[in-house]
Enzyme design. Structure first.
Site, PDB file in Angstrom:
ATOM      1  N   ILE A   1       0.975  -1.062   0.010  1.00 45.06           N
ATOM      2  CA  ILE A   1       0.017  -0.025  -0.007  1.00 45.06           C
ATOM      3  C   ILE A   1       1.044   1.363   0.160  1.00 45.06           C
ATOM      4  O   ILE A   1       0.550   2.306  -0.884  1.00 45.06           O
ATOM      5  CB  ILE A   1      -0.907  -0.001   1.201  1.00 45.06           C
ATOM      6  CG1 ILE A   1      -1.999  -1.132   1.036  1.00 45.06           C
ATOM      7  CG2 ILE A   1      -1.800   1.257   1.313  1.00 45.06           C
ATOM      8  CD1 ILE A   1      -2.695  -1.284   2.325  1.00 45.06           C
TER       9      ILE A   1
ATOM     10  N   ASP B   1      10.999   2.911   6.514  1.00 45.79           N
ATOM     11  CA  ASP B   1      10.659   1.828   6.870  1.00 45.79           C
ATOM     12  C   ASP B   1      11.585   0.848   7.450  1.00 45.79           C
ATOM     13  O   ASP B   1      12.751   1.094   7.238  1.00 45.79           O
ATOM     14  CB  ASP B   1      10.075   0.906   5.469  1.00 45.79           C
ATOM     15  CG  ASP B   1       8.964  -0.181   5.827  1.00 45.79           C
ATOM     16  OD1 ASP B   1       9.274  -0.823   6.820  1.00 45.79           O
ATOM     17  OD2 ASP B   1       8.154  -0.289   5.171  1.00 45.79           O
TER      18      ASP B   1
ATOM     19  N   PRO C   1       1.219  -1.421   9.627  1.00 47.37           N
ATOM     20  CA  PRO C   1       0.394  -2.160  10.433  1.00 47.37           C
ATOM     21  C   PRO C   1       0.468  -1.561  11.871  1.00 47.37           C
ATOM     22  O   PRO C   1       1.753  -1.256  12.097  1.00 47.37           O
ATOM     23  CB  PRO C   1       0.691  -3.659  10.231  1.00 47.37           C
ATOM     24  CG  PRO C   1       2.100  -3.640   9.766  1.00 47.37           C
ATOM     25  CD  PRO C   1       2.351  -2.505   8.848  1.00 47.37           C
TER      26      PRO C   1
ATOM     27  N   ASN D   1       4.850   0.687  17.154  1.00 45.11           N
ATOM     28  CA  ASN D   1       4.417   2.090  16.445  1.00 45.11           C
ATOM     29  C   ASN D   1       3.184   2.413  16.709  1.00 45.11           C
ATOM     30  O   ASN D   1       2.609   3.359  16.149  1.00 45.11           O
ATOM     31  CB  ASN D   1       4.612   1.713  15.111  1.00 45.11           C
ATOM     32  CG  ASN D   1       3.513   0.782  14.555  1.00 45.11           C
ATOM     33  OD1 ASN D   1       2.318   0.923  15.028  1.00 45.11           O
ATOM     34  ND2 ASN D   1       3.962   0.101  13.574  1.00 45.11           N
TER      35      ASN D   1
ATOM     36  N   ALA E   1      -4.352   4.148   7.670  1.00 49.72           N
ATOM     37  CA  ALA E   1      -3.765   2.906   8.283  1.00 49.72           C
ATOM     38  C   ALA E   1      -4.483   2.434   9.388  1.00 49.72           C
ATOM     39  O   ALA E   1      -6.022   1.799   9.331  1.00 49.72           O
ATOM     40  CB  ALA E   1      -2.572   3.009   8.681  1.00 49.72           C
ATOM     41  N   ARG E   2      -4.113   2.776  10.614  1.00 50.02           N
ATOM     42  CA  ARG E   2      -5.050   2.396  11.993  1.00 50.02           C
ATOM     43  C   ARG E   2      -4.993   3.450  12.848  1.00 50.02           C
ATOM     44  O   ARG E   2      -3.961   4.169  12.901  1.00 50.02           O
ATOM     45  CB  ARG E   2      -4.112   1.370  12.497  1.00 50.02           C
ATOM     46  CG  ARG E   2      -4.422  -0.040  12.086  1.00 50.02           C
ATOM     47  CD  ARG E   2      -5.850  -0.533  11.991  1.00 50.02           C
ATOM     48  NE  ARG E   2      -6.194  -1.948  11.419  1.00 50.02           N
ATOM     49  CZ  ARG E   2      -6.576  -2.200  10.351  1.00 50.02           C
ATOM     50  NH1 ARG E   2      -6.720  -1.225   9.574  1.00 50.02           N
ATOM     51  NH2 ARG E   2      -6.821  -3.331  10.060  1.00 50.02           N
TER      52      ARG E   2
ATOM     53  N   ASP F   1      -8.948   8.967   7.856  1.00 53.84           N
ATOM     54  CA  ASP F   1      -9.928   7.688   7.706  1.00 53.84           C
ATOM     55  C   ASP F   1     -10.120   6.641   8.820  1.00 53.84           C
ATOM     56  O   ASP F   1     -11.324   5.911   8.665  1.00 53.84           O
ATOM     57  CB  ASP F   1      -9.706   7.024   6.464  1.00 53.84           C
ATOM     58  CG  ASP F   1     -10.632   5.910   5.933  1.00 53.84           C
ATOM     59  OD1 ASP F   1     -11.983   6.261   5.715  1.00 53.84           O
ATOM     60  OD2 ASP F   1     -10.326   4.664   5.877  1.00 53.84           O
TER      61      ASP F   1
ATOM     62  N   GLU G   1     -12.194   4.348  17.545  1.00 50.97           N
ATOM     63  CA  GLU G   1     -13.313   4.534  16.619  1.00 50.97           C
ATOM     64  C   GLU G   1     -14.280   3.162  16.791  1.00 50.97           C
ATOM     65  O   GLU G   1     -15.192   3.036  16.355  1.00 50.97           O
ATOM     66  CB  GLU G   1     -12.967   4.200  15.077  1.00 50.97           C
ATOM     67  CG  GLU G   1     -12.086   2.752  14.933  1.00 50.97           C
ATOM     68  CD  GLU G   1     -11.677   2.740  13.403  1.00 50.97           C
ATOM     69  OE1 GLU G   1     -11.356   1.904  12.846  1.00 50.97           O
ATOM     70  OE2 GLU G   1     -11.368   4.073  12.771  1.00 50.97           O
TER      71      GLU G   1
ATOM     72  N   HIS H   1     -13.681   5.337   7.797  1.00 54.86           N
ATOM     73  CA  HIS H   1     -12.749   4.137   7.538  1.00 54.86           C
ATOM     74  C   HIS H   1     -13.321   3.426   6.355  1.00 54.86           C
ATOM     75  O   HIS H   1     -13.685   2.387   6.280  1.00 54.86           O
ATOM     76  CB  HIS H   1     -13.223   3.199   8.920  1.00 54.86           C
ATOM     77  CG  HIS H   1     -12.119   2.371   9.146  1.00 54.86           C
ATOM     78  ND1 HIS H   1     -11.475   1.760  10.271  1.00 54.86           N
ATOM     79  CD2 HIS H   1     -11.275   1.520   7.927  1.00 54.86           C
ATOM     80  CE1 HIS H   1     -10.398   0.889   9.990  1.00 54.86           C
ATOM     81  NE2 HIS H   1     -10.290   0.887   8.548  1.00 54.86           N
TER      82      HIS H   1
END
Length: 329
Positions: free
Chosen positions: A155, A174, A205, A210, A232-233, A257, A262, A294
């Protein structure tokens, strides 16, 4: 093979019907989430599919095992919340769908970026009220800014390619550098990405390491007027710290998003109701914040692939005892 799918949305039903016929299996679907109350619905089935991956799932491994069910899949890439070792202890094998459509998320991340940089929600609001002034609507062009990508898997790299097509400079961080990223982006340290980026987009992820990667400390390292995009999250961002930075102007805008808390909001129609989460209310009412429900994943291609690939996972478990998408740790 008999599979029961939980947390099924109306827009998924056509694909469950399609792949049940294509693969010659029996599918039962329910809109209910899988938990200790609804796990009884799985009695008599060979495998289970779920859209959600909350910590509540860790309480269903034992009853599923007692029913003789040992194959489970989430129809998403993320599986944070699932205790893999606990599932293993009850003989449950788990899989996910890591590549249902990188383009779906990537395109949405770029769309949020354009919307924040060009202040599109404010433009639309003014036009609807027949206010055609351009005061405070000056935007920024992607081809003039540096984009910081955090996470360069399928992604993140796809997102970088789309941003690059607009002429933006792309830098990234990364823990594992993607060999396919050559000539697309330049890898930097995390602190360098924070310091040099005009816009930061998250594509990692969620892990314990993180969680809250965006917080008061990391925001302090960023440029004044940085834009933060999160598809992402929600747990990647300390929502209170982001709110404070948006209010102070340190962060110019945010496109979200996903939201840290949430769980009480997602997939629910709360129209006309008062949301108790004061931080969410603050963020939702800031003019420099765009919040979407989301939905970055939600394209026809992605949803079809989520159902198809999760089904293939379970069939592979049944026939071969494993699948390429099995999660082992």
């Amino acid at each position: 093979m008999k599979i029961i799918a939980y947390s099924v949305r109306k827009d998924e039903l056509q694909y469950f019907e399609k792949f049940a016929e294509q693969f010659g299996i029996e599918y039962a679907t329910t809109s209910k989430d899988l938990n200790t109350e609804t796990v009884k619905l799985a009695e008599g089935f060979d495998a289970v599919s779920s859209y959600t991956s909350s910590e509540e799932l860790n309480d269903v491994w034992e009853p599923l095992s007692k029913m003789g069910i040992s194959y489970f899949t989430v129809r998403t890439a993320g599986y944070d919340g699932i205790d893999i070792e606990k599932a293993k202890s009850f003989g449950i094998k788990i899989s996910n769908v890591p590549q249902y459509s990188p383009s779906a998320i990537a395109e949405f991340a770029v769309a949020l970026s354009l919307a924040t940089l060009r202040k599109i929600p404010l433009c639309l609001s003014r036009a609807k009220n027949q206010n055609f002034s351009v005061n405070n609507l000056m935007g920024r062009e992607l081809n003039t800014i540096t984009i910081g990508i955090i996470g360069t898997g399928h992604i993140g790299l796809t997102t970088a390619k789309v941003f690059k097509a607009f002429g933006a400079k792309i830098i990234a961080y990364d823990t594992f550098e993607n060999p396919q990223a050559q000539n697309i982006l330049e890898y930097k340290s995390l602190d360098e990405v924070f310091a040099e980026s005009d816009l930061i987009s998250l594509h990692i992820p969620l892990t314990s390491e993180n969680r809250h990667i965006i917080n008061a400390e990391s925001i302090a390292k960023m440029k004044d007027g940085v834009v933060v995009i999160n598809t992402a999250r929600g747990g990647h961002v300390n929502s209170e710290d982001l709110r404070d930075a948006l209010v102070s102007g340190k962060v110019a805008a945010a496109g979200l998003d996903v939201f840290e808390h949430e769980k009480s909001l997602i997939r629910k129609d709360l129209s006309g109701k008062i949301i108790e989460d004061s931080v969410y209310r603050d963020l939702a009412n800031l003019p420099n914040v765009i919040i979407t429900p989301h939905v970055a994943f939600n394209t026809d291609v992605a949803v079809q692939n989520m159902v198809k690939m999760s089904t293939e996972n379970l069939i592979s478990f049944k026939n071969a005892g494993t699948t390429d998408n099995e999660i082992t740790k």
